[in-house]
Design a protein around this motif. Structure first.
Motif, PDB file in Angstrom:
ATOM      1  N   ASP A 139       0.815  -1.218   0.000  1.00 29.09           N
ATOM      2  CA  ASP A 139       0.000   0.000   0.000  1.00 29.09           C
ATOM      3  C   ASP A 139       0.848   1.267   0.000  1.00 29.09           C
ATOM      4  O   ASP A 139       0.353   2.354   0.289  1.00 29.09           O
ATOM      5  CB  ASP A 139      -0.974   0.014   1.187  1.00 29.09           C
ATOM      6  N   THR A 140       2.137   1.139  -0.330  1.00 30.07           N
ATOM      7  CA  THR A 140       3.018   2.307  -0.412  1.00 30.07           C
ATOM      8  C   THR A 140       3.637   2.374  -1.798  1.00 30.07           C
ATOM      9  O   THR A 140       3.895   1.342  -2.429  1.00 30.07           O
ATOM     10  CB  THR A 140       4.151   2.222   0.634  1.00 30.07           C
ATOM     11  N   THR A 171      -7.054   0.745  -0.970  1.00 25.89           N
ATOM     12  CA  THR A 171      -5.911  -0.142  -0.807  1.00 25.89           C
ATOM     13  C   THR A 171      -6.151  -1.472  -1.525  1.00 25.89           C
ATOM     14  O   THR A 171      -7.248  -2.022  -1.485  1.00 25.89           O
ATOM     15  CB  THR A 171      -5.659  -0.423   0.686  1.00 25.89           C
ATOM     16  N   ASP A 193       0.981   5.326  -5.454  1.00 24.08           N
ATOM     17  CA  ASP A 193       0.138   5.091  -4.282  1.00 24.08           C
ATOM     18  C   ASP A 193      -0.972   6.137  -4.371  1.00 24.08           C
ATOM     19  O   ASP A 193      -0.776   7.300  -4.036  1.00 24.08           O
ATOM     20  CB  ASP A 193       0.964   5.237  -3.003  1.00 24.08           C
ATOM     21  N   GLU A 196      -3.849   5.015  -1.239  1.00 23.04           N
ATOM     22  CA  GLU A 196      -3.925   3.635  -0.750  1.00 23.04           C
ATOM     23  C   GLU A 196      -3.432   3.488   0.683  1.00 23.04           C
ATOM     24  O   GLU A 196      -3.826   2.563   1.387  1.00 23.04           O
ATOM     25  CB  GLU A 196      -3.126   2.720  -1.689  1.00 23.04           C
ATOM     26  N   GLN A 197      -2.570   4.397   1.106  1.00 25.15           N
ATOM     27  CA  GLN A 197      -2.113   4.365   2.495  1.00 25.15           C
ATOM     28  C   GLN A 197      -2.819   5.419   3.340  1.00 25.15           C
ATOM     29  O   GLN A 197      -3.073   5.204   4.517  1.00 25.15           O
ATOM     30  CB  GLN A 197      -0.601   4.581   2.555  1.00 25.15           C
TER      31      GLN A 197
END
Length: 254
Positions: A139-140, A171, A193, A196-197
């Protein structure tokens, strides 16, 4: 007298580092038979080298008779990471000057990434990631950029071991979704990303080619600024800086 390698170095030392690198690439643990099948060395030689490494703490033997990386390597790795981050900080500052958003550098450490360097934007609303912070890979931006450089079986091993928590509704929560994204990353050469984070935050990341350990750099900021127009400017800059860091890390002749 120690046997000399064709490169002019000490052959036994080169073999020790080869063993450590192979164990590391396999996730930190291998059986003697797996080592023998992977390393082009006679089994007695492998066993002799391991008998030297185990008492010194650089390798440990597990109850199942497999061999794993030992605790004496931890301070070496931490020291190398700090030095790597320090050496790259000037490059990250260049990213900030050219793009105006915060920049990070991270390396793969086990099943997660650890951030080893950062340069902050001077904007009032900016992203901040603490150096030393650990994060999941799936998620990064830096994590996915690194995963895209690894074999699929290693990726599956990482995410199945670490799990795939979903901090936001965007995510990627399954290996299938992650592998589809990794294929796109490999095709275009960079990772995204996209909230997502953390909701409201977008990040563009790129792996550092040929780094001694899987490494990636990124720029991140609020989605109001880090959009498609930003990506068009950021990707070429990320590529150039990643190449410059790779050149900085290339081994020099001795």
């Amino acid at each position: 007298m120690a046997e000399r390698a064709a490169t002019g170095g000490v052959q036994s030392v080169e073999r020790v580092f080869e063993l450590l690198e192979v164990i590391t690439a396999a996730g930190g643990e291998m059986s003697l038979s797996e080592l023998s099948a992977t390393v082009n060395l006679p089994l007695p030689t492998i066993h002799r080298l391991l008998r030297t490494l185990v008492p010194s703490g650089y390798v440990r033997q597990l109850p199942n008779r497999s061999y794993a990386l030992g605790p004496r390597l931890i301070p070496l790795g931490e020291g190398a990471s700090r030095q790597l981050g320090s050496a790259a900080r000037g490059r990250l500052e260049q990213l900030v000057r050219e793009l105006g958003e915060s920049a990070n550098m991270a390396v793969l450490d086990g099943q997660q990434v650890v951030y080893i360097a950062q340069a902050q934007s001077n904007r009032s609303m900016r992203m901040f990631t603490e150096v030393g912070r650990r994060a999941d890979t799936h998620d990064t931006g830096v994590g996915k950029a690194i995963l895209a450089t690894l074999p699929d079986e290693r990726v599956r091993e990482i995410v199945l071991s670490a799990g795939m928590p979903t901090p936001t509704e965007k995510t990627l929560g399954t290996p299938e979704a992650l592998f589809a994204d990794l294929e796109r990353i490999r095709e275009r050469g960079y990772a995204v990303d996209d909230e997502e984070q953390e909701l409201g935050v977008r990040c563009y990341a790129m792996a550092v080619p040929g780094a001694p350990t899987p490494t990636a750099i990124s720029v991140s900021g609020p989605i109001s600024r880090v959009d498609e127009d930003f990506a068009a400017r950021a990707v070429p800059v990320l590529h150039r800086i990643a190449e410059e860091i790779a050149a900085d890390l290339a081994p020099a002749g001795v």
